[in-house]
Design a protein around this motif. Structure first.
Motif, short mmCIF file in Angstrom:
data_model
loop_
_atom_site.label_atom_id
_atom_site.label_comp_id
_atom_site.label_asym_id
_atom_site.label_seq_id
_atom_site.Cartn_x
_atom_site.Cartn_y
_atom_site.Cartn_z
N GLN A 152 6.97 -33.68 91.14
CA GLN A 152 6.88 -35.09 91.19
C GLN A 152 5.68 -35.68 90.34
OE1 GLN A 152 5.91 -35.83 95.37
NE2 GLN A 152 8.05 -35.71 96.20
N THR A 153 4.61 -35.09 90.10
CA THR A 153 3.57 -35.65 89.14
C THR A 153 3.57 -34.91 87.96
OG1 THR A 153 2.12 -33.89 90.07
CG2 THR A 153 2.47 -35.93 91.21
N LEU A 154 3.94 -33.74 87.66
CA LEU A 154 3.94 -33.06 86.42
C LEU A 154 5.27 -32.91 85.60
CD1 LEU A 154 1.13 -30.19 87.33
CD2 LEU A 154 0.85 -32.52 86.37
N ASP A 155 6.38 -33.11 86.39
CA ASP A 155 7.62 -32.86 85.99
C ASP A 155 7.82 -31.25 85.65
OD1 ASP A 155 10.23 -33.61 85.51
OD2 ASP A 155 9.82 -34.20 83.27
N VAL A 156 7.35 -30.58 86.56
CA VAL A 156 7.53 -28.88 86.48
C VAL A 156 8.12 -28.59 87.59
CG1 VAL A 156 6.21 -26.93 86.44
CG2 VAL A 156 5.41 -28.76 85.00
N GLU A 157 9.31 -28.15 87.68
CA GLU A 157 9.96 -27.90 88.81
C GLU A 157 10.48 -26.40 88.94
OE1 GLU A 157 13.45 -30.33 89.64
OE2 GLU A 157 12.70 -31.83 88.28
N LEU A 158 10.12 -25.91 90.00
CA LEU A 158 10.37 -24.34 90.52
C LEU A 158 11.23 -24.43 91.59
CD1 LEU A 158 7.11 -22.48 89.43
CD2 LEU A 158 9.11 -22.68 88.23
N PRO A 159 12.15 -23.58 91.67
CA PRO A 159 13.06 -23.65 93.01
C PRO A 159 12.71 -23.25 94.23
CG PRO A 159 13.77 -22.00 91.60
CD PRO A 159 12.65 -22.32 90.85
N LEU A 160 11.42 -22.60 94.26
CA LEU A 160 11.26 -21.98 95.73
C LEU A 160 11.06 -22.99 96.78
CD1 LEU A 160 10.62 -19.15 96.30
CD2 LEU A 160 7.88 -19.53 96.09
N ALA A 161 10.61 -24.38 96.58
CA ALA A 161 10.63 -25.37 97.74
C ALA A 161 11.94 -25.41 98.35
CB ALA A 161 10.21 -26.43 97.04
N ASP A 162 12.89 -24.97 97.66
CA ASP A 162 14.34 -25.05 98.36
C ASP A 162 14.53 -24.01 99.50
OD1 ASP A 162 16.40 -25.69 95.49
OD2 ASP A 162 15.01 -26.96 96.57
N LEU A 163 13.45 -22.96 99.57
CA LEU A 163 13.71 -22.23 100.78
C LEU A 163 13.57 -22.85 102.08
CD1 LEU A 163 13.34 -19.32 102.22
CD2 LEU A 163 10.93 -19.47 101.60
N TYR A 164 12.75 -24.01 102.07
CA TYR A 164 12.45 -24.73 103.42
C TYR A 164 13.63 -25.63 103.50
CZ TYR A 164 7.82 -23.00 103.23
OH TYR A 164 6.75 -21.89 102.93
N GLU A 165 14.22 -26.12 102.48
CA GLU A 165 15.26 -27.03 102.57
C GLU A 165 16.50 -26.39 103.51
OE1 GLU A 165 15.40 -30.20 102.05
OE2 GLU A 165 13.43 -30.19 100.70
N TRP A 166 16.84 -25.20 103.02
CA TRP A 166 17.96 -24.47 103.43
C TRP A 166 17.80 -23.99 104.87
CZ3 TRP A 166 22.37 -25.09 101.45
CH2 TRP A 166 22.72 -25.39 100.10
N SER A 167 16.48 -23.89 105.36
CA SER A 167 16.41 -23.64 106.90
C SER A 167 16.80 -24.88 107.82
CB SER A 167 14.94 -23.51 107.02
OG SER A 167 14.17 -24.43 106.90
N ASP A 168 16.97 -25.98 107.02
CA ASP A 168 17.76 -27.15 107.89
C ASP A 168 18.96 -27.75 107.22
OD1 ASP A 168 18.18 -29.31 109.26
OD2 ASP A 168 16.44 -30.39 108.56
N PRO A 169 20.31 -27.04 107.51
CA PRO A 169 21.28 -27.39 106.83
C PRO A 169 21.74 -28.82 107.05
CG PRO A 169 21.69 -25.34 108.55
CD PRO A 169 20.09 -25.96 108.56
N ALA A 170 21.34 -29.40 108.15
CA ALA A 170 21.68 -30.94 108.06
C ALA A 170 20.96 -31.78 106.79
CB ALA A 170 21.03 -31.48 109.29
#
Length: 269
Positions: free
Chosen positions: A147-165
């Motif tokens: 959000q602040t540096l425009d540097v994106e790594l995908p590891l944060a998606d781990l938490y997203e997929w624990s909530d399918p909704a």
């Protein structure tokens, strides 16, 4: 969750949008809807939801692990021609606050270190590195970096997929293709279709539902380039805590990490 920038960076930073996915069990295959089907009747097959739920629970339970991935991403040239860029990436992870990523493609080499206190971005070929204070967790740090540096790594998606909704919101259709082998291992092949992004993932069958292959297409990017990755996991790693520590050598110098808007003037980006 899936952004144009993350897809463009996928080969360099492994990327994607959604590297840490998984699924479980052996759901019954559902044939993909034919072209004549009413689009309003499209839905996500319950087997996909079941797989994603099992995936999130399993991966969220891994507190210390590593994986390597062979990646490819298409670059679409003017006129619609495509060039394929290959790469490799190696993740070392220890929750809640440590991660290291070594990424190298045909065109870019980067390293990322999160030691619990500091987030470090290294460009070895260019000879520089930058550092910013870390947030309390891996997820918080990577979200803040995006959000602040425009540097994106995908590891944060781990938490997203624990909530399918939440994870399924970008998609209007999903189905299980069937069983496929990835490097000789039996997997369940799932597909999610969205207005902007399509995703496929191949998940190891049995009690260890690890994602062994991932692919995605972003239709917002000219030519709808495709990103794919084959993953090899180590769920009982032997690396030491020093793997997360960055020690700069004489060949690299520290530079200030600027926010994107700071490089183009007030209000620009």
């Amino acid at each position: 969750m899936f952004t144009v920038n993350s897809l463009k960076r996928a080969a360099a930073a492994f990327a994607v949008a959604g590297v840490v996915w998984g699924g479980g069990g052996a759901p019954a295959a559902a044939a993909p809807p034919g072209p004549g089907k009413n689009q309003s009747a499209a839905a996500i097959d319950p087997a996909v939801v079941t797989g994603l739920t099992a995936m999130g629970k399993y991966l969220a339970g891994l507190t210390r692990f590593e994986f390597t991935a062979d990646t490819t991403i298409e670059t679409v040239l003017r006129g619609g021609h495509q060039v394929e860029i290959g790469g490799t990436v190696h993740y070392f992870v220890q929750f809640p606050g440590h991660v290291r990523v070594d990424s190298e493609t045909d065109t870019v080499k980067r390293q990322y270190f999160l030691d619990g206190k500091t987030f470090t971005i290294v460009a070895p070929a260019e000879g520089y590195y930058g550092q910013v204070p870390a947030k309390p967790t891996i997820r918080d740090t990577l979200i803040d970096a995006a959000q602040t540096l425009d540097v994106e790594l995908p590891l944060a998606d781990l938490y997203e997929w624990s909530d399918p909704a939440t994870a399924l919101k970008p998609f209007h259709r999903g189905f299980a293709v069937g069983t496929a082998k990835v490097d000789g291992v039996a997997t369940d092949h799932y597909v999610l279709l969205g207005r902007n992004v399509d995703v496929e993932f191949w998940v190891q069958q049995g009690d260890t539902p690890l994602p062994l292959k991932i692919a995605l297409v972003d239709h917002r990017v000219h030519g709808s380039p495709r990103f794919s990755a084959r993953l090899k996991w180590v769920t009982a790693p032997t690396f030491g805590d020093d793997v997360f520590t960055f020690t700069p050598g004489k060949e690299v110098v520290r530079i200030e990490v600027l926010k994107p808007e700071a490089t183009t003037g007030k209000g620009g980006k």
